[in-house]
Design a protein around this motif. Structure first.
Motif, PDB file in Angstrom:
ATOM      1  N   SER A   1       2.163   1.885  -3.442  1.00  0.00           N
ATOM      2  CA  SER A   1       1.126   2.418  -4.341  1.00  0.00           C
ATOM      3  C   SER A   1       0.863   3.891  -4.066  1.00  0.00           C
ATOM      4  O   SER A   1       0.584   4.663  -4.989  1.00  0.00           O
ATOM      5  CB  SER A   1      -0.171   1.616  -4.187  1.00  0.00           C
ATOM      6  OG  SER A   1      -0.747   1.822  -2.898  1.00  0.00           O
ATOM      7  N   GLU A   2       0.971   4.310  -2.809  1.00  0.00           N
ATOM      8  CA  GLU A   2       0.781   5.719  -2.470  1.00  0.00           C
ATOM      9  C   GLU A   2       1.869   6.592  -3.081  1.00  0.00           C
ATOM     10  O   GLU A   2       1.635   7.758  -3.403  1.00  0.00           O
ATOM     11  CB  GLU A   2       0.777   5.897  -0.946  1.00  0.00           C
ATOM     12  CG  GLU A   2      -0.474   5.407  -0.263  1.00  0.00           C
ATOM     13  CD  GLU A   2      -1.690   6.238  -0.634  1.00  0.00           C
ATOM     14  OE1 GLU A   2      -1.724   7.429  -0.262  1.00  0.00           O
ATOM     15  OE2 GLU A   2      -2.590   5.696  -1.301  1.00  0.00           O
TER      16      GLU A   2
ATOM     17  N   LEU B   1       3.651  11.162   2.794  1.00  0.00           N
ATOM     18  CA  LEU B   1       2.626  10.194   3.172  1.00  0.00           C
ATOM     19  C   LEU B   1       1.859  10.703   4.381  1.00  0.00           C
ATOM     20  O   LEU B   1       2.380  11.472   5.188  1.00  0.00           O
ATOM     21  CB  LEU B   1       3.273   8.843   3.495  1.00  0.00           C
ATOM     22  CG  LEU B   1       3.953   8.129   2.307  1.00  0.00           C
ATOM     23  CD1 LEU B   1       4.828   6.984   2.797  1.00  0.00           C
ATOM     24  CD2 LEU B   1       2.902   7.624   1.325  1.00  0.00           C
ATOM     25  N   ASP B   2       0.623  10.241   4.500  1.00  0.00           N
ATOM     26  CA  ASP B   2      -0.273  10.691   5.564  1.00  0.00           C
ATOM     27  C   ASP B   2      -0.213   9.725   6.743  1.00  0.00           C
ATOM     28  O   ASP B   2      -0.521   8.539   6.598  1.00  0.00           O
ATOM     29  CB  ASP B   2      -1.701  10.775   5.020  1.00  0.00           C
ATOM     30  CG  ASP B   2      -2.646  11.468   5.982  1.00  0.00           C
ATOM     31  OD1 ASP B   2      -2.692  11.078   7.166  1.00  0.00           O
ATOM     32  OD2 ASP B   2      -3.343  12.404   5.556  1.00  0.00           O
TER      33      ASP B   2
ATOM     34  N   GLN C   1      -4.368   1.927   7.799  1.00  0.00           N
ATOM     35  CA  GLN C   1      -4.052   0.725   7.022  1.00  0.00           C
ATOM     36  C   GLN C   1      -3.447  -0.350   7.915  1.00  0.00           C
ATOM     37  O   GLN C   1      -3.791  -1.534   7.798  1.00  0.00           O
ATOM     38  CB  GLN C   1      -3.069   1.085   5.901  1.00  0.00           C
ATOM     39  CG  GLN C   1      -3.666   1.892   4.758  1.00  0.00           C
ATOM     40  CD  GLN C   1      -4.684   1.097   3.959  1.00  0.00           C
ATOM     41  OE1 GLN C   1      -4.530  -0.109   3.759  1.00  0.00           O
ATOM     42  NE2 GLN C   1      -5.726   1.772   3.512  1.00  0.00           N
TER      43      GLN C   1
ATOM     44  N   TRP D   1       0.837  -1.212   0.000  1.00  0.00           N
ATOM     45  CA  TRP D   1       0.000   0.000   0.000  1.00  0.00           C
ATOM     46  C   TRP D   1       0.867   1.256   0.000  1.00  0.00           C
ATOM     47  O   TRP D   1       0.587   2.220  -0.732  1.00  0.00           O
ATOM     48  CB  TRP D   1      -0.909  -0.004   1.226  1.00  0.00           C
ATOM     49  CG  TRP D   1      -1.761   1.232   1.324  1.00  0.00           C
ATOM     50  CD1 TRP D   1      -2.958   1.457   0.709  1.00  0.00           C
ATOM     51  CD2 TRP D   1      -1.466   2.415   2.061  1.00  0.00           C
ATOM     52  NE1 TRP D   1      -3.422   2.703   1.019  1.00  0.00           N
ATOM     53  CE2 TRP D   1      -2.534   3.324   1.849  1.00  0.00           C
ATOM     54  CE3 TRP D   1      -0.416   2.800   2.889  1.00  0.00           C
ATOM     55  CZ2 TRP D   1      -2.569   4.586   2.433  1.00  0.00           C
ATOM     56  CZ3 TRP D   1      -0.441   4.051   3.461  1.00  0.00           C
ATOM     57  CH2 TRP D   1      -1.503   4.937   3.242  1.00  0.00           C
ATOM     58  N   LEU D   2       1.926   1.260   0.790  1.00  0.00           N
ATOM     59  CA  LEU D   2       2.825   2.421   0.828  1.00  0.00           C
ATOM     60  C   LEU D   2       3.440   2.671  -0.547  1.00  0.00           C
ATOM     61  O   LEU D   2       3.546   3.822  -0.993  1.00  0.00           O
ATOM     62  CB  LEU D   2       3.939   2.189   1.851  1.00  0.00           C
ATOM     63  CG  LEU D   2       3.530   2.218   3.330  1.00  0.00           C
ATOM     64  CD1 LEU D   2       4.660   1.695   4.213  1.00  0.00           C
ATOM     65  CD2 LEU D   2       3.143   3.622   3.763  1.00  0.00           C
TER      66      LEU D   2
ATOM     67  N   ARG E   1       0.243  15.016   7.667  1.00  0.00           N
ATOM     68  CA  ARG E   1       1.345  14.732   6.733  1.00  0.00           C
ATOM     69  C   ARG E   1       2.598  15.428   7.260  1.00  0.00           C
ATOM     70  O   ARG E   1       2.725  16.647   7.140  1.00  0.00           O
ATOM     71  CB  ARG E   1       1.016  15.216   5.327  1.00  0.00           C
ATOM     72  CG  ARG E   1      -0.002  14.354   4.586  1.00  0.00           C
ATOM     73  CD  ARG E   1      -0.243  14.855   3.170  1.00  0.00           C
ATOM     74  NE  ARG E   1      -1.167  14.003   2.474  1.00  0.00           N
ATOM     75  CZ  ARG E   1      -0.831  12.956   1.718  1.00  0.00           C
ATOM     76  NH1 ARG E   1       0.461  12.673   1.555  1.00  0.00           N
ATOM     77  NH2 ARG E   1      -1.741  12.212   1.129  1.00  0.00           N
TER      78      ARG E   1
ATOM     79  N   GLU F   1      -3.524   7.929   7.548  1.00  0.00           N
ATOM     80  CA  GLU F   1      -3.863   6.852   6.620  1.00  0.00           C
ATOM     81  C   GLU F   1      -2.959   5.637   6.838  1.00  0.00           C
ATOM     82  O   GLU F   1      -3.416   4.489   6.745  1.00  0.00           O
ATOM     83  CB  GLU F   1      -3.750   7.358   5.183  1.00  0.00           C
ATOM     84  CG  GLU F   1      -4.773   8.426   4.830  1.00  0.00           C
ATOM     85  CD  GLU F   1      -4.595   8.955   3.416  1.00  0.00           C
ATOM     86  OE1 GLU F   1      -3.706   8.432   2.703  1.00  0.00           O
ATOM     87  OE2 GLU F   1      -5.331   9.878   3.024  1.00  0.00           O
TER      88      GLU F   1
END
Length: 698
Positions: A373-374, A494-495, A502, A370-371, A551, A498
């Motif tokens: 993809s972000e 990155l947030d 996750q 996921w990281l 962020r 979020e």
């Protein structure tokens, strides 16, 4: 005034206790001597494995006498018919004075009877008789022991007590020992007692007896000798401060000697050999010009041997079997690829309620993907690195040398032909592994590190096991700070919110109603401390964090803009205006209109402010969308004059409700623009003014 020295001589003390105990002795004695007006100077501290000592210069023999005034009853209550009352008689008995020794003083409450007495000062001996037992009682030591038939307790048996003031021996007795003017030299080179003439020749007398009592000078000699011996064989020593400190606390007369071992051991990862040399033998490893480990080491002997070759041979014979064991483990691990250890990870427990290490790896794989993809990057290498990063926990060499985890993984992954970024991540996903330590360099290592730390944080925190006081068994403080540092210093946009969500989602039913908000607040609080340490003003940090941002990279960008803004002339004025507007709006009980009615702008100052707001609003909005906070704050600063003119010329809370609400709507728009980047009202006026003044001076 003469010099004073106190020395406790012991059997060999544990290395970790030598310096703390000596420093404690000096600190307690210093406090007592200063409080007694016997000495104002700092102590010289001496510490070796067999002694702790403190020496003071210019120490008095006795405290000065002091005049004490003791107040008794009021004069009106002290006499009746010119005769002492019972109250006065009781006071005279308690003070030990006669009627003739009394006096009276005038106070705002009238006359009072007083007794003025001279209190003789304590002798140095009396002060030390009270202080030395307390210093020993409170001395930091892991445990205490008794020896012989004595009821006394200390870390190791105490053998002698030296206590001298000038040329005189102080009549002290502690731990069953009477003080004298004798100390002992080196256990082997000079075992006989040494009689001191005075405290001033303490160091020189011991040096002739092969004892360097000053730990600072002894440490410097160790460093000098190690570097000198290393240079003779063309190497550079690996000199960790902790190792040097430990060796320094193990010897009284350091002598550096070089030894060698078989070159075939160099097949083993150099980190494993260095760890074995440092932790098991307290040796200094040597590197060549290319940074490769040499088949040699330096040891520090605690004596000058007539046959140094025998000493070296003994050390070489000790290290060989240790290296042989490590070689065996290394050879065993080479028989299978790193990935072959994956099935065994299910047998390693991460945490009882959170599952095995294999379970943790599966969660990390999801989070790592996921990281990636972000950040719009390919996730294959990240996922591969995650699946391999814990495999070395099951290798023989890591079981024997736990500190090799990650390092061995890097060697094994490289041997197996994995991509360089994956091999690097085996070790660097543990970074930073200490305060201020290096960060993971490549993006694959960074994402694996984030996945690892966030999974631990979410799981342990989700179980309600938040760190308390000094207890933090899972290193959540370090993990939180590591997450922040990676995001900020490696510029990963990155947030946090979020990422935590996750991580929590990956736990599924293992966590029951975890408090994500509390978890986020915990990380943000660690970030606040980090930013303070970086030199950002605390009020500016609070002003930015008040926007509810998650962020870290964005938070830092806003702080940079705030640093620039608060040095401008407009900072103090707009910060005050923002606070004033906020206070006004808080008191309004009715709804404030969303839009400003231009037809109701009767005063020139409010019309001018509206026009300025209308001009800068789209500009500020564009800058905010582009995260150009410095440009946004420059536009905000341009509002200063019209805002000041508005408050000087316009009555906000007008009796006319329409005018009042319209002005409130205008002020709300002004405040929203002013606080686009940060809540300006939280800036402290004094700090803003100081920053403005500093800017003007420059």
């Amino acid at each position: 005034m003469s010099d004073l020295i106190i020395e406790l001589g012991c059997e060999e003390l544990p290395a970790a206790s030598v310096e703390p105990m000596a420093q404690h002795l000096g600190a307690v004695l210093k406090a007592a001597l200063q409080a007694s007006d016997l000495c104002a100077g700092e102590p010289e501290i001496f510490a070796t494995p067999r002694r702790i000592a403190a020496r003071f210069t210019q120490v008095g023999e006795r405290q000065p006498d002091t005049e004490v005034e003791r107040r008794g009853p009021a004069k009106a209550a002290a006499f009746k018919d010119d005769k002492p009352t019972k109250a006065l008689e009781g006071f005279m008995r308690s003070a030990g004075v006669t009627l003739e020794q009394l006096a009276t003083i005038e106070t705002p409450k009238g006359e009072w009877v007083v007794a003025r007495q001279t209190q003789p000062g304590k002798s140095l001996t009396e002060v030390l008789l009270e202080t030395l037992p307390e210093a020993i009682k409170t001395m930091p030591m892991p445990r205490r022991m008794r020896w012989g038939a004595s009821p006394q307790e200390f870390l190791r048996p105490v053998v002698w007590l030296l206590a001298m003031h000038g040329e005189s021996v102080l009549p002290l007795e502690v731990l069953g020992l009477k003080a004298g003017n004798q100390t002992l030299g080196h256990r082997f080179h000079a075992p006989d007692a040494i009689t001191l003439a005075s405290p001033s020749n303490y160091e020189s007398a011991l040096e002739t007896a092969y004892v360097m009592a000053d730990s600072v000078k002894r440490r410097a000699r160790i460093v000098e000798q190690v570097k000198s011996v290393a240079a003779t064989i063309g190497g550079t020593p690996v000199m960790d401060d902790e190792l040097v400190d430990e060796v320094n606390a193990l010897v009284e007369w350091p002598v550096a000697l070089a030894g060698r071992f078989e070159a075939n051991f160099l097949e083993i990862p150099k980190e494993a050999l260095i760890q074995t040399m440092q932790e098991n033998q307290r040796y200094f490893a040597l590197l060549d010009d290319q940074g490769a480990l040499m088949p040699a080491f330096i040891t520090i002997a605690n004596l000058e041997s007539n046959d140094p070759e025998t000493v070296v041979d003994g050390n070489e014979r000790v290290i060989r079997p240790r290296f042989a064991d490590t070689m065996f483990f290394w050879s065993q691990d080479k028989k299978q690829p790193l990935a072959a250890h994956q099935p065994q990870l299910s047998r390693l427990m991460f945490q009882e309620k959170l599952g095995s290490v294999a379970d943790k790896v599966l969660r990390m794989e999801k989070l790592g993907g996921w990281l990636a993809s972000e950040l719009l990057m390919e996730a294959a290498d990240v996922k591969l690195a995650v699946t391999l990063c814990k495999c070395d926990l099951n290798t023989e060499i890591v079981k024997e040398l736990p500190k090799m985890q990650g390092i061995c993984g890097r060697y094994y992954a490289t041997r197996d032909g994995h991509p360089a970024s994956v091999c690097e991540a085996m070790e660097q996903h543990y970074f930073p592994n200490k305060a201020g330590g290096p960060l993971p360099e490549g993006v694959v290592s960074q994402l694996v590190s984030l996945a690892d730390k966030t999974d631990t944080l979410a799981g342990i925190f989700g179980l309600g096991m938040k760190p308390t006081g000094a207890k933090d068994p899972f290193g959540l403080r370090r993990a939180s700070l590591g997450i922040v540092r990676i995001l900020v210093e490696q510029k990963l946009d990155l947030d946090l919110n979020e990422i935590l969500q996750q991580a929590l989602d990956n736990y599924g039913e293992r966590l029951q109603a975890p408090d994500r908000e509390a978890m986020l607040a915990y990380v943000i609080e660690r970030m606040r401390g980090y930013l303070v340490d970086k030199g950002y003003a605390a009020d500016a940090i609070d002003a930015v964090l008040a926007k509810g941002l998650t962020r870290p990279l964005d938070i830092v960008a806003r702080l940079e803009a705030m640093q620039q803004f608060r040095s401008s002339d407009a900072a103090a004025s707009l910060a005050a205006a923002s606070k004033r507007i906020g206070n006004i709006l808080k008191k309004v009980e009715t709804a404030v209109p969303d839009e400003v009615n231009k037809a109701l702008l009767h005063e020139p100052a409010e019309a001018a402010l509206y026009a300025e707001v209308d001009r800068v609003k789209p500009v500020i909005t564009q800058h905010m969308q582009g995260r150009d906070y410095q440009a946004s704050m420059r536009e905000t600063a341009s509002l200063r004059e019209t805002v000041d003119a508005f408050f000087d010329g316009v009555m906000v809370m007008d009796e006319n409700v329409e005018l009042r609400d319209n002005r409130l709507a205008l002020l709300r728009q002004v405040n929203e623009l002013c606080c686009s980047t940060a809540e300006l009202s939280l800036l402290q006026p004094a700090e803003v003014e100081t920053a403005t003044a500093s800017s003007g001076q420059s």
